[in-house]
Design a protein around this motif. Sequence first.
Motif, PDB file in Angstrom:
ATOM      1  N   MET A   1       0.725  -0.711   0.133  1.00  0.00           N
ATOM      2  CA  MET A   1       0.163  -0.037  -0.355  1.00  0.00           C
ATOM      3  C   MET A   1       0.942   1.515  -0.188  1.00  0.00           C
ATOM      4  O   MET A   1       1.069   1.562   1.334  1.00  0.00           O
ATOM      5  CB  MET A   1      -0.941  -0.033   1.625  1.00  0.00           C
ATOM      6  N   PRO A   2       1.263   1.839  -0.775  1.00  0.00           N
ATOM      7  CA  PRO A   2       2.071   2.920  -1.155  1.00  0.00           C
ATOM      8  C   PRO A   2       1.797   3.993  -0.696  1.00  0.00           C
ATOM      9  O   PRO A   2       0.084   3.805  -1.155  1.00  0.00           O
ATOM     10  CB  PRO A   2       2.419   2.871  -2.666  1.00  0.00           C
ATOM     11  N   PHE A   3       1.936   5.184   0.313  1.00  0.00           N
ATOM     12  CA  PHE A   3       2.107   6.027   0.445  1.00  0.00           C
ATOM     13  C   PHE A   3       2.579   7.515   0.120  1.00  0.00           C
ATOM     14  O   PHE A   3       3.863   7.636   1.224  1.00  0.00           O
ATOM     15  CB  PHE A   3       1.636   5.698   2.086  1.00  0.00           C
ATOM     16  N   PRO A   4       2.618   7.888  -0.538  1.00  0.00           N
ATOM     17  CA  PRO A   4       3.834   9.280  -1.151  1.00  0.00           C
ATOM     18  C   PRO A   4       4.317  10.671  -0.126  1.00  0.00           C
ATOM     19  O   PRO A   4       5.456  10.736   0.325  1.00  0.00           O
ATOM     20  CB  PRO A   4       3.598   9.329  -2.180  1.00  0.00           C
ATOM     21  N   PRO A   5       3.140  10.638   1.281  1.00  0.00           N
ATOM     22  CA  PRO A   5       3.249  11.576   1.878  1.00  0.00           C
ATOM     23  C   PRO A   5       4.099  10.746   2.853  1.00  0.00           C
ATOM     24  O   PRO A   5       5.050  12.097   3.933  1.00  0.00           O
ATOM     25  CB  PRO A   5       1.604  11.774   2.137  1.00  0.00           C
ATOM     26  N   LEU A   6       4.635   9.753   3.188  1.00  0.00           N
ATOM     27  CA  LEU A   6       5.635   9.116   4.186  1.00  0.00           C
ATOM     28  C   LEU A   6       6.889   9.684   3.598  1.00  0.00           C
ATOM     29  O   LEU A   6       7.638  10.185   4.013  1.00  0.00           O
ATOM     30  CB  LEU A   6       5.692   8.198   4.360  1.00  0.00           C
ATOM     31  N   ASP A   7       6.737   9.461   1.996  1.00  0.00           N
ATOM     32  CA  ASP A   7       8.830   9.528   1.513  1.00  0.00           C
ATOM     33  C   ASP A   7       8.768  11.064   1.890  1.00  0.00           C
ATOM     34  O   ASP A   7       9.781  11.440   1.513  1.00  0.00           O
ATOM     35  CB  ASP A   7       8.481   9.465  -0.200  1.00  0.00           C
ATOM     36  N   GLU A   8       7.669  12.214   1.635  1.00  0.00           N
ATOM     37  CA  GLU A   8       7.550  13.302   1.517  1.00  0.00           C
ATOM     38  C   GLU A   8       8.006  14.014   3.279  1.00  0.00           C
ATOM     39  O   GLU A   8       8.776  14.076   3.723  1.00  0.00           O
ATOM     40  CB  GLU A   8       6.868  13.894   1.418  1.00  0.00           C
ATOM     41  N   ALA A   9       8.015  13.050   4.087  1.00  0.00           N
ATOM     42  CA  ALA A   9       7.571  13.680   5.153  1.00  0.00           C
ATOM     43  C   ALA A   9       9.079  12.914   5.944  1.00  0.00           C
ATOM     44  O   ALA A   9       9.513  13.461   6.611  1.00  0.00           O
ATOM     45  CB  ALA A   9       6.737  12.485   5.839  1.00  0.00           C
ATOM     46  N   ILE A  10       9.321  11.757   6.066  1.00  0.00           N
ATOM     47  CA  ILE A  10      10.935  11.368   5.978  1.00  0.00           C
ATOM     48  C   ILE A  10      12.238  12.284   5.608  1.00  0.00           C
ATOM     49  O   ILE A  10      12.991  12.653   5.975  1.00  0.00           O
ATOM     50  CB  ILE A  10      11.151  10.315   5.696  1.00  0.00           C
ATOM     51  N   VAL A  11      11.940  12.986   4.475  1.00  0.00           N
ATOM     52  CA  VAL A  11      12.943  13.852   4.304  1.00  0.00           C
ATOM     53  C   VAL A  11      12.291  15.555   4.873  1.00  0.00           C
ATOM     54  O   VAL A  11      13.332  16.394   5.711  1.00  0.00           O
ATOM     55  CB  VAL A  11      12.311  14.466   2.746  1.00  0.00           C
ATOM     56  N   LYS A  12      10.858  16.119   4.883  1.00  0.00           N
ATOM     57  CA  LYS A  12      10.723  17.335   5.405  1.00  0.00           C
ATOM     58  C   LYS A  12      10.897  17.203   7.272  1.00  0.00           C
ATOM     59  O   LYS A  12      11.262  18.542   7.436  1.00  0.00           O
ATOM     60  CB  LYS A  12       9.049  17.289   5.189  1.00  0.00           C
ATOM     61  N   TYR A  13      10.877  16.390   8.169  1.00  0.00           N
ATOM     62  CA  TYR A  13      10.413  16.343   9.244  1.00  0.00           C
ATOM     63  C   TYR A  13      12.613  15.865   9.535  1.00  0.00           C
ATOM     64  O   TYR A  13      11.785  15.334  11.407  1.00  0.00           O
ATOM     65  CB  TYR A  13       9.968  15.736  10.178  1.00  0.00           C
ATOM     66  N   GLN A  14      13.377  15.862   9.040  1.00  0.00           N
ATOM     67  CA  GLN A  14      14.334  15.758   9.368  1.00  0.00           C
ATOM     68  C   GLN A  14      14.603  16.653  10.190  1.00  0.00           C
ATOM     69  O   GLN A  14      15.462  16.366  11.824  1.00  0.00           O
ATOM     70  CB  GLN A  14      15.834  15.453   8.817  1.00  0.00           C
ATOM     71  N   ASN A  15      14.177  17.987   9.952  1.00  0.00           N
ATOM     72  CA  ASN A  15      14.843  18.687  11.132  1.00  0.00           C
ATOM     73  C   ASN A  15      13.195  18.814  12.033  1.00  0.00           C
ATOM     74  O   ASN A  15      12.142  19.327  11.316  1.00  0.00           O
ATOM     75  CB  ASN A  15      14.371  20.002  10.778  1.00  0.00           C
ATOM     76  N   PRO A  16      12.991  18.783  13.457  1.00  0.00           N
ATOM     77  CA  PRO A  16      12.310  18.568  14.287  1.00  0.00           C
ATOM     78  C   PRO A  16      10.987  19.761  13.904  1.00  0.00           C
ATOM     79  O   PRO A  16      10.292  20.094  14.540  1.00  0.00           O
ATOM     80  CB  PRO A  16      12.249  17.509  16.127  1.00  0.00           C
ATOM     81  N   GLN A  17      11.782  20.522  14.479  1.00  0.00           N
ATOM     82  CA  GLN A  17      11.353  22.375  14.448  1.00  0.00           C
ATOM     83  C   GLN A  17       9.745  22.204  13.478  1.00  0.00           C
ATOM     84  O   GLN A  17       8.996  23.325  12.951  1.00  0.00           O
ATOM     85  CB  GLN A  17      12.126  23.650  14.139  1.00  0.00           C
ATOM     86  N   GLU A  18      10.674  21.684  11.997  1.00  0.00           N
ATOM     87  CA  GLU A  18       9.095  21.336  11.010  1.00  0.00           C
ATOM     88  C   GLU A  18       7.335  20.859  11.270  1.00  0.00           C
ATOM     89  O   GLU A  18       7.037  21.156  10.342  1.00  0.00           O
ATOM     90  CB  GLU A  18      10.057  20.941   9.789  1.00  0.00           C
TER      91      GLU A  18
END
Length: 214
Positions: free
Chosen positions: A136-153
């Motif tokens: 069950m592919p879920f593209p937002p997961l791939d985006e989240a792992i990049v965006k939230y490397q910085n927890p301030q995001e």
Amino acid sequence: ITSRAASGLKQDTYEDRINGIFRWKHSDASITEPVLLHGAYELSSFGFFQRGTVKEMATFFSRTCVKKTQPGGYQRLEHEGNFCYVVNKPSGIAGAMLADHEYPQRVAFSLLNKLLEDFSASCGGTLKQDKNDGCMPFPPLDEAIVKYQNPQEADKIMQIQRDLDETKEVLYNTIDSVLERGQKLDDLIDKSDDLSMQSKRFYKTAKKHNQCCK
């Protein structure tokens, strides 16, 4: 997951702190091991030839941690200075995140909750009967792992989840402590289908390195 010290890598910024976020199906009685619906990995801080092994280890540890977390539970499991955060929903899905010790716990659990909510909404709460990993592919997961490397995001998510965080009880354990009596992590690794022989050798070598450096 094996520590970065084992691979000779250091980390001085927020980049690459999340090694993986996973989503699992676990409530089907016919499923003996959690099914990885979709996994995302950020492995750029590891050497090219290490990434396949690290990915396999991340999947193995996440699957083990989800299996050892009760439905409806929140748990943080530690191994070799890294943490696996697990949110296990009664509905049959669970989220797991691997991160180093500096990534804020509150952000980790808030992010997992948000992703699980979004995932459930995207599939209408219906899970595929497929029992194969990656079904069950879920593209937002791939985006989240990049965006939230910085927890301030994740500040906005943290505010949304504030009340939930304050009322949920989080269990703190090590992976070894949640294994069944008589079980050893090394034995599970030897028997795991998630890991290639190369990854099993990598784990044993890294473990010896860590013991020597203590």
